[in-house]
Write a protein that holds these residues in place. Sequence first.
Motif, PDB file in Angstrom:
ATOM      1  N   VAL A 162       0.824  -1.206   0.000  1.00 10.56           N
ATOM      2  CA  VAL A 162       0.000   0.000   0.000  1.00 10.56           C
ATOM      3  C   VAL A 162       0.857   1.255   0.000  1.00 10.56           C
ATOM      4  O   VAL A 162       0.522   2.250  -0.657  1.00 10.56           O
ATOM      5  CB  VAL A 162      -0.956  -0.012   1.213  1.00 10.56           C
ATOM      6  CG1 VAL A 162      -1.732   1.293   1.316  1.00 10.56           C
ATOM      7  CG2 VAL A 162      -1.925  -1.190   1.105  1.00 10.56           C
ATOM      8  N   THR A 163       1.972   1.243   0.694  1.00 16.16           N
ATOM      9  CA  THR A 163       2.830   2.427   0.750  1.00 16.16           C
ATOM     10  C   THR A 163       3.635   2.555  -0.536  1.00 16.16           C
ATOM     11  O   THR A 163       4.112   1.568  -1.091  1.00 16.16           O
ATOM     12  CB  THR A 163       3.786   2.354   1.945  1.00 16.16           C
ATOM     13  OG1 THR A 163       4.520   1.116   1.891  1.00 16.16           O
ATOM     14  CG2 THR A 163       3.021   2.414   3.257  1.00 16.16           C
ATOM     15  N   ILE A 164       3.791   3.790  -1.012  1.00 17.11           N
ATOM     16  CA  ILE A 164       4.588   4.063  -2.206  1.00 17.11           C
ATOM     17  C   ILE A 164       5.957   4.589  -1.823  1.00 17.11           C
ATOM     18  O   ILE A 164       6.980   4.172  -2.360  1.00 17.11           O
ATOM     19  CB  ILE A 164       3.857   5.072  -3.114  1.00 17.11           C
ATOM     20  CG1 ILE A 164       2.551   4.451  -3.654  1.00 17.11           C
ATOM     21  CG2 ILE A 164       4.747   5.522  -4.268  1.00 17.11           C
ATOM     22  CD1 ILE A 164       1.746   5.393  -4.518  1.00 17.11           C
ATOM     23  N   ALA A 165       5.978   5.527  -0.893  1.00 19.46           N
ATOM     24  CA  ALA A 165       7.236   6.138  -0.451  1.00 19.46           C
ATOM     25  C   ALA A 165       7.004   6.734   0.929  1.00 19.46           C
ATOM     26  O   ALA A 165       5.883   6.766   1.439  1.00 19.46           O
ATOM     27  CB  ALA A 165       7.677   7.226  -1.434  1.00 19.46           C
ATOM     28  N   GLU A 166       8.078   7.195   1.544  1.00 19.89           N
ATOM     29  CA  GLU A 166       7.970   7.870   2.831  1.00 19.89           C
ATOM     30  C   GLU A 166       7.187   9.172   2.654  1.00 19.89           C
ATOM     31  O   GLU A 166       7.082   9.712   1.543  1.00 19.89           O
ATOM     32  CB  GLU A 166       9.361   8.153   3.391  1.00 19.89           C
ATOM     33  CG  GLU A 166      10.145   6.891   3.754  1.00 19.89           C
ATOM     34  CD  GLU A 166      11.455   7.220   4.431  1.00 19.89           C
ATOM     35  OE1 GLU A 166      11.742   8.419   4.617  1.00 19.89           O
ATOM     36  OE2 GLU A 166      12.195   6.280   4.774  1.00 19.89           O
ATOM     37  N   PRO A 167       6.606   9.698   3.739  1.00 17.81           N
ATOM     38  CA  PRO A 167       5.838  10.950   3.639  1.00 17.81           C
ATOM     39  C   PRO A 167       6.659  12.077   3.021  1.00 17.81           C
ATOM     40  O   PRO A 167       7.873  12.181   3.216  1.00 17.81           O
ATOM     41  CB  PRO A 167       5.474  11.245   5.092  1.00 17.81           C
ATOM     42  CG  PRO A 167       5.451   9.903   5.753  1.00 17.81           C
ATOM     43  CD  PRO A 167       6.545   9.113   5.096  1.00 17.81           C
ATOM     44  N   LEU A 168       5.957  12.937   2.262  1.00 19.80           N
ATOM     45  CA  LEU A 168       6.589  14.042   1.544  1.00 19.80           C
ATOM     46  C   LEU A 168       6.021  15.363   2.030  1.00 19.80           C
ATOM     47  O   LEU A 168       4.845  15.463   2.376  1.00 19.80           O
ATOM     48  CB  LEU A 168       6.333  13.911   0.039  1.00 19.80           C
ATOM     49  CG  LEU A 168       6.764  12.603  -0.622  1.00 19.80           C
ATOM     50  CD1 LEU A 168       6.182  12.508  -2.025  1.00 19.80           C
ATOM     51  CD2 LEU A 168       8.285  12.512  -0.665  1.00 19.80           C
ATOM     52  N   ASP A 169       6.842  16.385   2.036  1.00 21.03           N
ATOM     53  CA  ASP A 169       6.393  17.732   2.386  1.00 21.03           C
ATOM     54  C   ASP A 169       5.912  18.434   1.126  1.00 21.03           C
ATOM     55  O   ASP A 169       6.596  18.409   0.085  1.00 21.03           O
ATOM     56  CB  ASP A 169       7.520  18.537   3.031  1.00 21.03           C
ATOM     57  CG  ASP A 169       7.889  18.008   4.411  1.00 21.03           C
ATOM     58  OD1 ASP A 169       6.991  17.465   5.086  1.00 21.03           O
ATOM     59  OD2 ASP A 169       9.063  18.134   4.808  1.00 21.03           O
ATOM     60  N   GLY A 170       4.751  19.051   1.209  1.00 20.96           N
ATOM     61  CA  GLY A 170       4.230  19.775   0.055  1.00 20.96           C
ATOM     62  C   GLY A 170       2.716  19.787   0.054  1.00 20.96           C
ATOM     63  O   GLY A 170       2.061  19.383   1.014  1.00 20.96           O
ATOM     64  N   GLU A 171       2.143  20.272  -1.059  1.00 24.47           N
ATOM     65  CA  GLU A 171       0.698  20.336  -1.225  1.00 24.47           C
ATOM     66  C   GLU A 171       0.193  19.038  -1.830  1.00 24.47           C
ATOM     67  O   GLU A 171       0.798  18.496  -2.752  1.00 24.47           O
ATOM     68  CB  GLU A 171       0.317  21.518  -2.116  1.00 24.47           C
ATOM     69  CG  GLU A 171       0.651  22.874  -1.512  1.00 24.47           C
ATOM     70  CD  GLU A 171      -0.111  23.127  -0.221  1.00 24.47           C
ATOM     71  OE1 GLU A 171      -1.280  22.711  -0.144  1.00 24.47           O
ATOM     72  OE2 GLU A 171       0.469  23.731   0.704  1.00 24.47           O
ATOM     73  N   LEU A 172      -0.937  18.549  -1.305  1.00 27.30           N
ATOM     74  CA  LEU A 172      -1.467  17.261  -1.730  1.00 27.30           C
ATOM     75  C   LEU A 172      -1.735  17.227  -3.235  1.00 27.30           C
ATOM     76  O   LEU A 172      -1.334  16.274  -3.926  1.00 27.30           O
ATOM     77  CB  LEU A 172      -2.755  16.953  -0.965  1.00 27.30           C
ATOM     78  CG  LEU A 172      -3.507  15.686  -1.398  1.00 27.30           C
ATOM     79  CD1 LEU A 172      -2.661  14.449  -1.203  1.00 27.30           C
ATOM     80  CD2 LEU A 172      -4.821  15.561  -0.620  1.00 27.30           C
ATOM     81  N   GLU A 173      -2.423  18.229  -3.768  1.00 27.49           N
ATOM     82  CA  GLU A 173      -2.764  18.208  -5.193  1.00 27.49           C
ATOM     83  C   GLU A 173      -1.521  18.152  -6.063  1.00 27.49           C
ATOM     84  O   GLU A 173      -1.450  17.372  -7.026  1.00 27.49           O
ATOM     85  CB  GLU A 173      -3.603  19.432  -5.564  1.00 27.49           C
ATOM     86  CG  GLU A 173      -3.988  19.454  -7.036  1.00 27.49           C
ATOM     87  CD  GLU A 173      -4.926  20.606  -7.400  1.00 27.49           C
ATOM     88  OE1 GLU A 173      -5.159  20.812  -8.605  1.00 27.49           O
ATOM     89  OE2 GLU A 173      -5.424  21.281  -6.466  1.00 27.49           O
TER      90      GLU A 173
END
Length: 265
Positions: free
Chosen positions: A136-147
């Motif tokens: 289910v996970t693609i990558a570690e959490p990223l900082d930024g805007e969802l869209e």
Amino acid sequence: MTVLLLRLAGPLQSWGAAARFTRRTTENAPTKSGVIGLLAAAQGRRRDADLTDLAALEFGVRIDQPGTRLRDFQTAHHSDTLKAMPLSERFYLADAVFVAGVSGEAALVQRLYEALLEPVFLPYLGRRSCPPSQPVTIAEPLDGELEQILREAPWEASGWYRTHRDTSYRRRGQSPPTEVRLDLLLDSPPGPGRLPDITLRDLPVSFDPRHRQYKLRGVRTTETSVPTTAGARSARPPHEPTALLMPVTPVMPVTPATPAATRTD
């Protein structure tokens, strides 16, 4: 804000927002209530647990592979009385792939990511009969805007879909397209002069089976372009969600020991 991307892929998925009685429908894309249920299960939250922090997460989903709608008929019997229940009609999405994202406070998103790596309850795609076929996970959490992060995420469609999605260019003697257009469904909170494109009763208040509660959620629809080569990586290793579970050791019946022969000479 911090964004966590999820790959939702499996043989069958079902994301109901208006399922009632014997007719259990599915939306064309994952619902916020369904994804929050997946995250809550990974954390080990019970059905009567508080969902305020998860419901406050911003949610969006990109349709990478729309799949095919499938209808099934099911019968069941009451577990106590054994009385036959009414025939039910259930709908699924077959061979679909989505990229969903949630955005919120960094510490919460990190905890959700870690929970998905070692889930307390097995994740499923809308219904317990629909396990994921890939991590289910693609990558570690990223900082930024969802869209923006959803727009930039690599295309997660399967290999056969990439090959057979659109072959009309071959008949025209043209080169294959370099980009693919994908639908985006994003949260559209109420505000002055802001009207959602779709409204769903899809914001969970409680999953308690004694009194499930959902609020209305506005959805904004848009599109994005993704390079057709994006995400075309080497084959992923086989994914078996139950591989890390310890097998149950069967209890062997105890047989009385046979007494040893006694010498009489």
